[in-house]
Design an enzyme around this catalytic site. Structure first.
Site, mmCIF file in Angstrom:
data_model
loop_
_atom_site.group_PDB
_atom_site.id
_atom_site.type_symbol
_atom_site.label_atom_id
_atom_site.label_comp_id
_atom_site.label_asym_id
_atom_site.label_seq_id
_atom_site.Cartn_x
_atom_site.Cartn_y
_atom_site.Cartn_z
ATOM 1 N N ASN A 47 -26.689 30.871 -27.678
ATOM 2 C CA ASN A 47 -25.427 31.062 -28.785
ATOM 3 C C ASN A 47 -25.778 30.052 -29.680
ATOM 4 O O ASN A 47 -26.268 28.999 -29.711
ATOM 5 C CB ASN A 47 -24.160 31.136 -28.180
ATOM 6 C CG ASN A 47 -23.831 29.607 -27.472
ATOM 7 O OD1 ASN A 47 -24.992 29.121 -26.641
ATOM 8 N ND2 ASN A 47 -22.716 29.283 -27.048
ATOM 9 N N GLU A 49 -23.621 28.556 -33.170
ATOM 10 C CA GLU A 49 -22.266 28.738 -33.716
ATOM 11 C C GLU A 49 -22.331 28.161 -35.357
ATOM 12 O O GLU A 49 -23.342 28.158 -35.751
ATOM 13 C CB GLU A 49 -21.259 27.763 -32.720
ATOM 14 C CG GLU A 49 -21.161 28.156 -31.294
ATOM 15 C CD GLU A 49 -20.105 27.342 -30.794
ATOM 16 O OE1 GLU A 49 -19.831 26.287 -31.043
ATOM 17 O OE2 GLU A 49 -19.834 27.898 -29.377
ATOM 18 N N CYS A 58 -23.751 35.334 -30.016
ATOM 19 C CA CYS A 58 -23.613 35.142 -28.700
ATOM 20 C C CYS A 58 -25.174 35.018 -28.151
ATOM 21 O O CYS A 58 -26.043 35.683 -28.782
ATOM 22 C CB CYS A 58 -23.195 35.890 -27.797
ATOM 23 S SG CYS A 58 -21.220 35.965 -27.882
ATOM 24 N N GLU A 60 -26.755 36.376 -25.707
ATOM 25 C CA GLU A 60 -27.150 38.099 -25.431
ATOM 26 C C GLU A 60 -27.311 38.547 -26.776
ATOM 27 O O GLU A 60 -28.632 39.257 -26.660
ATOM 28 C CB GLU A 60 -26.168 38.732 -24.732
ATOM 29 C CG GLU A 60 -25.666 38.215 -23.365
ATOM 30 C CD GLU A 60 -24.364 37.204 -23.644
ATOM 31 O OE1 GLU A 60 -24.376 36.372 -24.557
ATOM 32 O OE2 GLU A 60 -23.543 37.247 -22.689
ATOM 33 N N CYS A 95 -19.638 39.025 -23.317
ATOM 34 C CA CYS A 95 -18.367 39.438 -24.136
ATOM 35 C C CYS A 95 -18.450 41.112 -24.414
ATOM 36 O O CYS A 95 -19.499 41.558 -24.157
ATOM 37 C CB CYS A 95 -18.103 38.495 -25.412
ATOM 38 S SG CYS A 95 -19.220 38.969 -26.715
ATOM 39 N N CYS A 98 -21.274 41.868 -26.948
ATOM 40 C CA CYS A 98 -22.726 41.946 -26.322
ATOM 41 C C CYS A 98 -22.892 43.318 -25.369
ATOM 42 O O CYS A 98 -23.682 43.689 -25.508
ATOM 43 C CB CYS A 98 -22.992 40.801 -25.786
ATOM 44 S SG CYS A 98 -22.903 39.405 -26.771
HETATM 45 N N1 THU Z 1 -20.614 33.224 -25.633
HETATM 46 C C1 THU Z 1 -21.879 33.652 -25.681
HETATM 47 O O1 THU Z 1 -22.971 33.288 -25.965
HETATM 48 N N2 THU Z 1 -22.033 34.509 -24.963
HETATM 49 C C2 THU Z 1 -20.964 35.410 -24.217
HETATM 50 O O2 THU Z 1 -20.871 36.689 -23.626
HETATM 51 C C3 THU Z 1 -19.696 34.730 -24.171
HETATM 52 C C4 THU Z 1 -19.590 33.767 -25.428
HETATM 53 C C5 THU Z 1 -20.546 32.012 -26.674
HETATM 54 C C6 THU Z 1 -19.992 32.182 -28.071
HETATM 55 C C7 THU Z 1 -19.426 30.647 -28.374
HETATM 56 O O3 THU Z 1 -20.529 30.091 -29.021
HETATM 57 C C8 THU Z 1 -19.173 30.101 -27.105
HETATM 58 O O4 THU Z 1 -19.853 31.023 -26.043
HETATM 59 C C9 THU Z 1 -17.500 29.929 -26.809
HETATM 60 O O5 THU Z 1 -17.211 31.206 -26.639
#
Ligand code: THU
Length: 142
Positions: A47, A49, A58, A60, A95, A98
């Protein structure tokens, strides 16, 4: 797809490697993914940000977009791991956004999602994670 133990463990280990690159200054929640293409290549994703929050990508989707941007669009399985930095954490399920990206490229009956947490794993077919999904089938004329 039938997933053997060696492949499953390899993908979870790759996801943990991918997690090391997570850029998470805001949530401190780092996620790693390892996407196995049908051609045998593994694409890692983490991920990423952003100070403006919504551009966050994310793990994925990072893995999927790396693969698709290189012309690879057929996939077998993805492993996902995630936890707060310094904590053990449990399973980190993808999520909804994804799951939708997975549905664009993957057979819902065949594509497998492997959740990893330490030495525990849990495996799901995409159809069980995104039942009744909206796909390109919906856009075809009836
Ligand atoms: N996140 C992911 O990378 N994948 C997911 O399936 C769930 C959430 C990340 C997004 C963000 O950077 C952090 O987790 C908190 O939400």
């Amino acid at each position: 797809m039938k997933l053997d133990e060696t492949t499953k463990n390899m993908l979870v280990a790759e996801a943990y490697e991918a997690q090391k690159a997570a850029y998470v200054p805001y949530s401190n929640f780092s996620v790693g993914a390892a996407l196995l293409a049908k051609n045998g290549t593994v694409y890692r994703g983490c991920n990423i940000e952003n100070a403006s929050y919504s551009p966050t990508n994310c793990a994925e989707r990072t893995a999927f977009f790396k693969a698709v941007s290189e012309g690879v669009t057929e996939f077998e399985a993805i492993a996902v791991v995630g936890n707060k930095k310094g904590e053990k954490g449990g399973f980190c399920a993808p999520c909804g956004v994804c799951r939708q990206v997975m549905a664009e490229f993957c057979d819902p009956d065949e594509f497998l999602i492997i959740l990893g947490a330490g030495d525990k794993t849990s495996v799901y077919a995409l159809k069980d994670m995104l039942p009744l999904g909206f796909t390109n089938e919906n856009l075809k004329s009836s």
